[in-house]
Design a protein around this motif. Structure first.
Motif, mmCIF file in Angstrom:
data_model
loop_
_atom_site.group_PDB
_atom_site.id
_atom_site.type_symbol
_atom_site.label_atom_id
_atom_site.label_comp_id
_atom_site.label_asym_id
_atom_site.label_seq_id
_atom_site.Cartn_x
_atom_site.Cartn_y
_atom_site.Cartn_z
ATOM 1 N N GLY A 432 23.449 10.773 6.229
ATOM 2 C CA GLY A 432 22.804 11.527 7.295
ATOM 3 C C GLY A 432 23.757 12.156 8.275
ATOM 4 N N ALA A 433 24.976 11.606 8.387
ATOM 5 C CA ALA A 433 25.911 12.086 9.407
ATOM 6 C C ALA A 433 26.259 13.568 9.276
ATOM 7 C CB ALA A 433 27.180 11.232 9.393
ATOM 8 N N PRO A 434 26.715 14.043 8.107
ATOM 9 C CA PRO A 434 27.073 15.469 8.030
ATOM 10 C C PRO A 434 25.910 16.390 8.362
ATOM 11 C CG PRO A 434 27.948 14.266 6.151
ATOM 12 C CD PRO A 434 27.007 13.335 6.844
ATOM 13 N N LEU A 435 24.725 16.022 7.854
ATOM 14 C CA LEU A 435 23.561 16.858 8.124
ATOM 15 C C LEU A 435 23.212 16.833 9.607
ATOM 16 C CD1 LEU A 435 21.491 18.633 6.645
ATOM 17 C CD2 LEU A 435 20.047 16.603 6.409
ATOM 18 N N LEU A 436 23.256 15.634 10.213
ATOM 19 C CA LEU A 436 22.928 15.517 11.631
ATOM 20 C C LEU A 436 23.982 16.192 12.499
ATOM 21 C CD1 LEU A 436 21.035 14.361 13.772
ATOM 22 C CD2 LEU A 436 22.391 12.247 13.722
ATOM 23 N N PHE A 437 25.262 15.985 12.176
ATOM 24 C CA PHE A 437 26.337 16.649 12.925
ATOM 25 C C PHE A 437 26.158 18.163 12.854
ATOM 26 C CE2 PHE A 437 28.104 12.614 13.303
ATOM 27 C CZ PHE A 437 29.360 12.619 13.888
ATOM 28 N N GLY A 438 25.891 18.679 11.652
ATOM 29 C CA GLY A 438 25.737 20.121 11.496
ATOM 30 C C GLY A 438 24.546 20.659 12.271
ATOM 31 N N TRP A 439 23.414 19.937 12.210
ATOM 32 C CA TRP A 439 22.209 20.396 12.914
ATOM 33 C C TRP A 439 22.411 20.358 14.423
ATOM 34 C CZ3 TRP A 439 18.697 18.063 16.276
ATOM 35 C CH2 TRP A 439 17.524 18.787 16.505
ATOM 36 N N VAL A 440 22.979 19.240 14.927
ATOM 37 C CA VAL A 440 23.188 19.125 16.377
ATOM 38 C C VAL A 440 24.161 20.186 16.869
ATOM 39 C CG1 VAL A 440 24.104 17.641 18.209
ATOM 40 C CG2 VAL A 440 22.620 16.674 16.451
ATOM 41 N N SER A 441 25.239 20.424 16.094
ATOM 42 C CA SER A 441 26.224 21.424 16.524
ATOM 43 C C SER A 441 25.601 22.811 16.600
ATOM 44 C CB SER A 441 27.419 21.433 15.572
ATOM 45 O OG SER A 441 27.080 21.974 14.306
ATOM 46 N N THR A 442 24.701 23.091 15.660
ATOM 47 C CA THR A 442 24.014 24.384 15.689
ATOM 48 C C THR A 442 23.098 24.494 16.910
ATOM 49 O OG1 THR A 442 24.050 24.465 13.270
ATOM 50 C CG2 THR A 442 22.514 25.932 14.392
ATOM 51 N N GLN A 443 22.386 23.406 17.224
ATOM 52 C CA GLN A 443 21.495 23.408 18.384
ATOM 53 C C GLN A 443 22.264 23.532 19.698
ATOM 54 O OE1 GLN A 443 18.127 23.525 17.848
ATOM 55 N NE2 GLN A 443 18.901 23.651 15.741
ATOM 56 N N LEU A 444 23.514 23.022 19.707
ATOM 57 C CA LEU A 444 24.305 23.042 20.932
ATOM 58 C C LEU A 444 25.201 24.266 21.066
ATOM 59 C CD1 LEU A 444 25.337 19.283 21.179
ATOM 60 C CD2 LEU A 444 23.531 20.476 22.419
#
Length: 510
Positions: A432-444
């Motif tokens: 889940g980490a890469p997907l979550l990191f990528g999604w959060v970075s996009t949102q931020l």
């Protein structure tokens, strides 16, 4: 004559390096085991790092974004989390070396298929299959390490074995990243497939199946690995060969630490169901703490590893080669941490500090958090580099004592299943980490390429990724605090329970 001397120099250097390595590890046989098990771990981390290192090329060639890159890692790690439990059951019941060989060969074939994938969809499918193939690495390595090395030195030995993860990560970032930039994103996968098949061939020729229960443990200076067959032939009558009392056993008895009567095993749990094993493993409080702490550490590493190249290029304006080289050098900090922390925890146990392993791991995680905060806030590479180096040293240093501690608190017939249960949470969080990191970075504020919104002062400022990494430091802090305030207190008695269980199982076997 001069030409002959010149040609002979590499051989002399190699011989000196080999001799030095044998002295450090404790003999030729021990060095072979450490190198092979480290190489197996390097396969998994090289694979994860390669996805991150080839991210720019993958994004351009397949028209994908950060979330799609994260999904490639999530796919393999996620399916690995589902297939780890069956591997753990097999690790406690079948020939482990043979199972490891099969896993590596299948993994290599799937990596080769990734190199030939015609589209993103096919690449995703092949990564699902390779994730299932390599899922057995953790329980198999844990079980083999426990049977081949004494508990009093497992922290140090695990430090050497886990260095393979860093070698693999460095290989993926530097070699595979540069190869992808110079040739194609397909080239690194083809190279890793060939290396995987070569490793399978080496294991088949060098590593025999050891006896279970510690009878094949390698003494310092050993030149051969005692096989299960050798141990069986050396037995007299019906009495099993029993491993000698270890330093940790003596320390627990010296301190008069009582076991948990309700958790003490009276006979080998060889034929118990996986549901019984899950209940038992999760009933050991220290094990739950170790599982959570270790998994959260790998969660942060997995996300950071996937986006490290994008972050370094975005924050400091580096090109692909410069970013890869910088991250390999920083990865050297993890190697230093592995070697120092493992040896330190072993040394403290010999000085009568029974709870040294969770304590050392806790300090390592908390040190990493303290160092990463200013490193992620600064825009100066000169300031960030040493701070990140030391922070990575802390994260890497937590793993050898944690891995050794999990063997300490679990009876040996459950090592494979216990490690597979831990690996489910670890791989789920890694997935889940890469997907979550990528999604959060996009949102931020991160763009598809992960570089954030450019401005005049900082044309490549990675706005989304730097904020994401700061947020994701919270799990590391939780890991350190759990180990410090819970694991350190529960560990001694859980070790005593494992020691008492081993004694009862041996008595029953007689």
């Amino acid at each position: 004559m001069a030409d002959q001397q010149h040609r002979g120099r590499p051989a002399k250097v190699a011989a000196r390096v080999q001799g030095r390595a044998e002295r450090i590890v404790g003999g030729a046989a021990r060095l072979k085991v450490v190198l092979l098990l480290a190489a197996v771990l390097s396969l998994t981390t090289a694979d994860l790092s390669t996805i991150g290192a080839t991210a720019p090329q993958l994004e351009r060639a397949l028209h994908i974004n950060n979330t799609d890159i994260g999904l490639l890692v999530t796919a393999s790690s996620g399916i690995g989390a589902l297939t780890t439990i069956p591997f753990g059951m097999l690790a406690d019941r079948v020939r482990r070396v043979r199972l490891l060989l099969i896993s590596i060969v299948v993994w290599s074939v799937m990596v080769a298929a990734c190199a030939a994938a015609p589209s993103y969809s096919w690449l995703l499918v092949f990564r699902l299959l390779l994730g299932a193939a390599i899922a057995g690495a953790s329980p198999l390595i844990a079980s083999l390490t426990g049977d081949l090395f004494e508990p009093s030195e497992r922290g140090r030995i695990y430090g050497y074995i886990l260095s393979g993860e860093l070698v693999g990560a460095g290989f993926g970032l530097l070699i595979c990243g540069d190869l992808s930039a110079a040739v194609s994103w397909r080239a690194p996968f083809a190279l890793m497939a060939a290396l995987g098949l070569g490793l399978a061939w080496a294991i088949r020729g060098v590593l025999p199946e050891p006896a279970r229960g510690g009878a094949s443990r390698l003494a310092v200076g050993a030149t051969e690995i005692p096989t299960a067959q050798d141990v069986a032939h050396s037995q007299h009558g019906d009495d099993p060969v029993v491993a000698k009392e270890t330093v940790l056993d003596k320390e627990v008895r010296r301190a008069h630490i009582p076991p948990h009567e309700g958790l003490q095993l009276r006979e080998a749990p060889d034929h118990r169901s996986i549901w019984w094993a899950i209940r038992y493993v999760l009933s050991v409080r220290t094990n739950v703490v170790l599982i959570i702490a270790s998994s959260l550490g790998y969660f942060f590493l997995s996300g950071m590893q996937t986006y490290a190249i994008l972050f370094a290029r975005g924050r400091f304006g580096l090109d692909q080669n410069q970013a890869s080289l910088m991250l390999v050098l920083i990865g050297g900090g993890s190697v230093v941490g592995l070697l120092i922390a493992g040896r330190l925890s072993d040394s403290l146990i010999e000085r009568h500090h029974v709870a040294a392993r969770p304590l050392v791991a806790a300090c390592a995680f908390l040190l990493a958090v303290v160092l990463f905060v200013p490193a992620l806030l600064t825009t100066s590479l000169l300031i960030a580099f040493p701070l990140i180096f030391l922070g990575i040293m802390g994260i890497g240093g937590a793993n050898p004592p944690l891995d050794a501690a999990r063997l300490d608190i679990m009876p040996s017939p459950l090592w494979g299943r216990a490690e597979s249960i831990r690996s489910v949470l670890r791989k789920a969080l890694e997935a889940g980490a890469p997907l979550l990191f990528g999604w959060v970075s996009t949102q931020l504020g991160g763009s598809g390429g992960g570089f954030g919104h450019p401005n005049a002062a900082q044309p490549y400022h990675a706005i989304g990724l730097d904020r994401t990494l700061l947020i994701m430091l919270i799990p590391l802090a939780v890991s350190g605090l759990l180990l410090l305030f819970v694991g350190r207190r529960t560990y001694p008695r859980d070790v005593a329970t494992a020691v008492a269980s081993e004694d009862a199982i041996r008595h029953k076997a007689r």
